[in-house]
Scaffold this motif. Structure first.
Motif, PDB file in Angstrom:
ATOM      1  N   LEU A  63      11.240  18.770   7.103  1.00 41.47           N
ATOM      2  CA  LEU A  63      12.382  19.425   6.467  1.00 41.47           C
ATOM      3  C   LEU A  63      12.988  18.569   5.362  1.00 41.47           C
ATOM      4  O   LEU A  63      13.131  19.027   4.218  1.00 41.47           O
ATOM      5  N   SER A  64      13.348  17.334   5.692  1.00 41.99           N
ATOM      6  CA  SER A  64      14.205  16.568   4.781  1.00 41.99           C
ATOM      7  C   SER A  64      13.817  15.112   4.626  1.00 41.99           C
ATOM      8  O   SER A  64      14.611  14.328   4.100  1.00 41.99           O
ATOM      9  N   LEU A  65      12.609  14.749   5.082  1.00 45.48           N
ATOM     10  CA  LEU A  65      12.203  13.337   5.071  1.00 45.48           C
ATOM     11  C   LEU A  65      13.207  12.496   5.857  1.00 45.48           C
ATOM     12  O   LEU A  65      13.605  11.414   5.446  1.00 45.48           O
ATOM     13  N   ASN A  66      13.624  13.054   6.999  1.00 43.89           N
ATOM     14  CA  ASN A  66      14.500  12.372   7.946  1.00 43.89           C
ATOM     15  C   ASN A  66      15.904  12.118   7.396  1.00 43.89           C
ATOM     16  O   ASN A  66      16.535  11.113   7.723  1.00 43.89           O
ATOM     17  N   GLY A  87      14.863  17.613 -11.832  1.00 46.67           N
ATOM     18  CA  GLY A  87      15.780  18.600 -11.289  1.00 46.67           C
ATOM     19  C   GLY A  87      16.718  18.093 -10.216  1.00 46.67           C
ATOM     20  O   GLY A  87      17.259  18.894  -9.448  1.00 46.67           O
ATOM     21  N   GLN A  88      16.976  16.777 -10.156  1.00 46.23           N
ATOM     22  CA  GLN A  88      17.812  16.258  -9.072  1.00 46.23           C
ATOM     23  C   GLN A  88      19.216  16.848  -9.075  1.00 46.23           C
ATOM     24  O   GLN A  88      19.806  17.054  -8.020  1.00 46.23           O
ATOM     25  N   VAL A  89      19.760  17.129 -10.260  1.00 47.73           N
ATOM     26  CA  VAL A  89      21.102  17.686 -10.335  1.00 47.73           C
ATOM     27  C   VAL A  89      21.093  19.178 -10.010  1.00 47.73           C
ATOM     28  O   VAL A  89      22.100  19.726  -9.546  1.00 47.73           O
ATOM     29  N   LEU A  90      19.959  19.835 -10.235  1.00 48.03           N
ATOM     30  CA  LEU A  90      19.880  21.276 -10.006  1.00 48.03           C
ATOM     31  C   LEU A  90      19.546  21.634  -8.559  1.00 48.03           C
ATOM     32  O   LEU A  90      19.827  22.749  -8.120  1.00 48.03           O
ATOM     33  N   LYS A  91      18.953  20.705  -7.825  1.00 48.29           N
ATOM     34  CA  LYS A  91      18.548  21.022  -6.451  1.00 48.29           C
ATOM     35  C   LYS A  91      19.709  21.437  -5.551  1.00 48.29           C
ATOM     36  O   LYS A  91      19.588  22.421  -4.809  1.00 48.29           O
ATOM     37  N   GLY A 107      13.037  18.581  -0.926  1.00 50.10           N
ATOM     38  CA  GLY A 107      13.399  18.599  -2.335  1.00 50.10           C
ATOM     39  C   GLY A 107      12.275  19.030  -3.248  1.00 50.10           C
ATOM     40  O   GLY A 107      12.366  18.824  -4.466  1.00 50.10           O
ATOM     41  N   THR A 108      11.228  19.643  -2.693  1.00 52.91           N
ATOM     42  CA  THR A 108      10.094  20.072  -3.500  1.00 52.91           C
ATOM     43  C   THR A 108      10.108  21.584  -3.678  1.00 52.91           C
ATOM     44  O   THR A 108      10.700  22.319  -2.889  1.00 52.91           O
ATOM     45  N   LEU A 109       9.423  22.044  -4.721  1.00 49.75           N
ATOM     46  CA  LEU A 109       9.351  23.473  -4.984  1.00 49.75           C
ATOM     47  C   LEU A 109       8.505  24.164  -3.925  1.00 49.75           C
ATOM     48  O   LEU A 109       7.435  23.674  -3.561  1.00 49.75           O
ATOM     49  N   HIS A 110       8.986  25.302  -3.459  1.00 46.71           N
ATOM     50  CA  HIS A 110       8.268  26.098  -2.464  1.00 46.71           C
ATOM     51  C   HIS A 110       8.297  27.571  -2.845  1.00 46.71           C
ATOM     52  O   HIS A 110       9.208  28.029  -3.538  1.00 46.71           O
ATOM     53  N   LEU A 111       7.300  28.295  -2.368  1.00 47.84           N
ATOM     54  CA  LEU A 111       7.295  29.745  -2.422  1.00 47.84           C
ATOM     55  C   LEU A 111       7.786  30.255  -1.072  1.00 47.84           C
ATOM     56  O   LEU A 111       7.248  29.863  -0.035  1.00 47.84           O
ATOM     57  N   ALA A 151       4.877  24.415  -3.750  1.00 41.89           N
ATOM     58  CA  ALA A 151       4.420  24.867  -5.062  1.00 41.89           C
ATOM     59  C   ALA A 151       4.781  23.877  -6.158  1.00 41.89           C
ATOM     60  O   ALA A 151       4.893  24.250  -7.322  1.00 41.89           O
ATOM     61  N   GLN A 152       4.972  22.611  -5.782  1.00 39.45           N
ATOM     62  CA  GLN A 152       5.220  21.589  -6.791  1.00 39.45           C
ATOM     63  C   GLN A 152       4.048  21.552  -7.775  1.00 39.45           C
ATOM     64  O   GLN A 152       4.238  21.376  -8.970  1.00 39.45           O
ATOM     65  N   VAL A 153       2.836  21.712  -7.248  1.00 38.17           N
ATOM     66  CA  VAL A 153       1.634  21.917  -8.062  1.00 38.17           C
ATOM     67  C   VAL A 153       1.225  23.369  -7.844  1.00 38.17           C
ATOM     68  O   VAL A 153       0.739  23.733  -6.773  1.00 38.17           O
TER      69      VAL A 153
END
Length: 383
Positions: free
Chosen positions: A230-233, A163-167, A81-85, A42-44
């Motif tokens: 999951l995590s880009l390796n 949002g790097q610090v909030l993730k 690290g992307t927004l998801h529903l 849901a990044q977009v």
């Protein structure tokens, strides 16, 4: 030793299309669709709306809004690290695995961000307290945080839209997105907003849950493909191998056109009996059918056409899927849905494209879309 069952990729594609509610489509809720897909990116936000709507029949828009309103869906930073529903009761397992990436512990990240691991720990405690039972805009949250002398020097990183610090705080379960307020992003604490929220498990307890869910939608797959999704390796190789090994007899190895991969043992016979995929589907940008296996899966997306789908700045184009494979891209221009076929790809019948365009129009809340077919430029397709 018994050789693994041999499968054709066309069977895998057909099985994935069915498991992902693409063929046939479903009447399930947005939360149920998100559950099956291991979350919807849901990044977009419009892409998330379209991904859900295109899997439903009828494809009327609004299902995601309904899920967010009735609290059966939550929006938070999750995979890659992307927004998801995600359904709140399932989100913790995914967040637990994201915690293992520990990117905030890397000296390179600390140098760029100016934030230390100790400050992340202190922020976790402070944000959990501030957001307990309330909703705050980013500005309100940061203003309250920087009033504390421990965080005054990191106001810039805290206000960053990335949002790097909030993730890390989201992955620890003390922060997620709340309802928008006059187009302003808000945050809240999941435990105080969602009645079905469950405490975040340990990574080792979460791993078999997430792996099973992933393979139930995107299998057969390798551990490496799972970790790219999951995590880009970013997961440790040792930990990743152990997670898969610990699942034991729950997993079975199969051979897909000469490539070995894993799937849930309970699904093997069903996949063996599945006929190859046929037909066409138009999928929106950032669709999970593409993101699950990833754009570097050349069985899904031939390498010469990857640049047409995986664009600059991480943009993933809307795609034309023919017989399970990506065969082109599409866009809407005024009242036209313009389909650009990749060179050498199979072109579906015009009436099938027309039917898909009607479904896209319904999902977008449009009265109709006329299909115009074109060939993707050879130079552009080659990257």
């Amino acid at each position: 030793m018994t050789s693994p069952p041999e499968l054709a990729w066309g069977q895998v594609a057909a099985w994935r299309l069915r498991r992902q509610h693409l063929d046939p489509r479903t009447t399930r809720t947005a939360a149920q669709v998100a559950s099956r897909l291991c979350g919807v990116q849901a990044q977009v936000r419009s892409a998330a709306d379209l991904a859900v709507a295109l899997r439903r029949s009828p494809a009327a828009p609004g299902a995601v809004d309904d899920g967010l309103a009735d609290l059966s869906l939550m929006k938070t930073w999750a995979m890659r690290g992307t927004l998801h529903l995600l359904p709140p009761h399932e989100a913790g397992a995914y967040l637990a695995l994201m915690q293992t990436t520990g990117f905030w512990l890397r000296p390179s990240w600390q140098r760029v961000s100016g934030v230390t691991p100790r400050q992340i720990d202190e922020l976790t405690e402070a944000v959990a307290s501030i957001l307990d039972g309330v909703v705050r805009t980013r500005d309100q949250l940061v203003t309250e945080l920087v009033a504390d002398g421990r965080f005054a020097a990191i106001e810039g990183p805290l206000r960053s839209g990335w949002g790097q610090v909030l993730k890390p705080l989201a992955w620890r379960g003390v922060l997620c997105h709340g309802p928008d307020q006059d187009n302003a992003i808000t945050f809240t604490r999941p435990a105080s907003r969602f009645p079905t929220w469950e405490p975040i498990p340990t990574a080792d307890a979460a791993a078999p849950v997430v792996i099973a869910a992933y393979l139930g939608a995107y299998g057969p797959a390798t551990p490496e493909a799972f970790d790219r999704w999951l995590s880009l390796n970013a997961t440790s190789r040792l930990r990743l191998r152990r997670w898969f090994a610990d699942m034991g007899d729950q997993l079975s190895e199969v051979d897909v056109d000469g490539r070995r991969a894993w799937m849930l043992a309970e699904h093997v016979e069903e996949l063996i009996a599945t006929p190859p995929a046929s037909g066409v589907r138009l999928l929106g940008g950032f669709d999970q059918y593409v993101l699950g296996p990833g754009t570097n899966d050349d069985a899904l997306l031939p390498a010469p056409h990857r640049a047409a789908v995986s664009r600059a700045s991480g943009w993933i184009s809307p795609v034309v899927v023919v017989d399970g494979r990506i065969a082109g891209v599409w866009e809407i221009s005024d009242d036209e849905l313009v389909v650009s076929h990749f060179p050498g790809s199979t072109r579906p019948p015009a009436d099938a494209l027309d039917a898909e365009a009607m479904h896209v129009a319904e999902a977008r809340g449009l009265s109709r879309l006329r299909v115009r077919q074109a060939s993707y430029p050879v130079d552009a397709a080659a990257g």
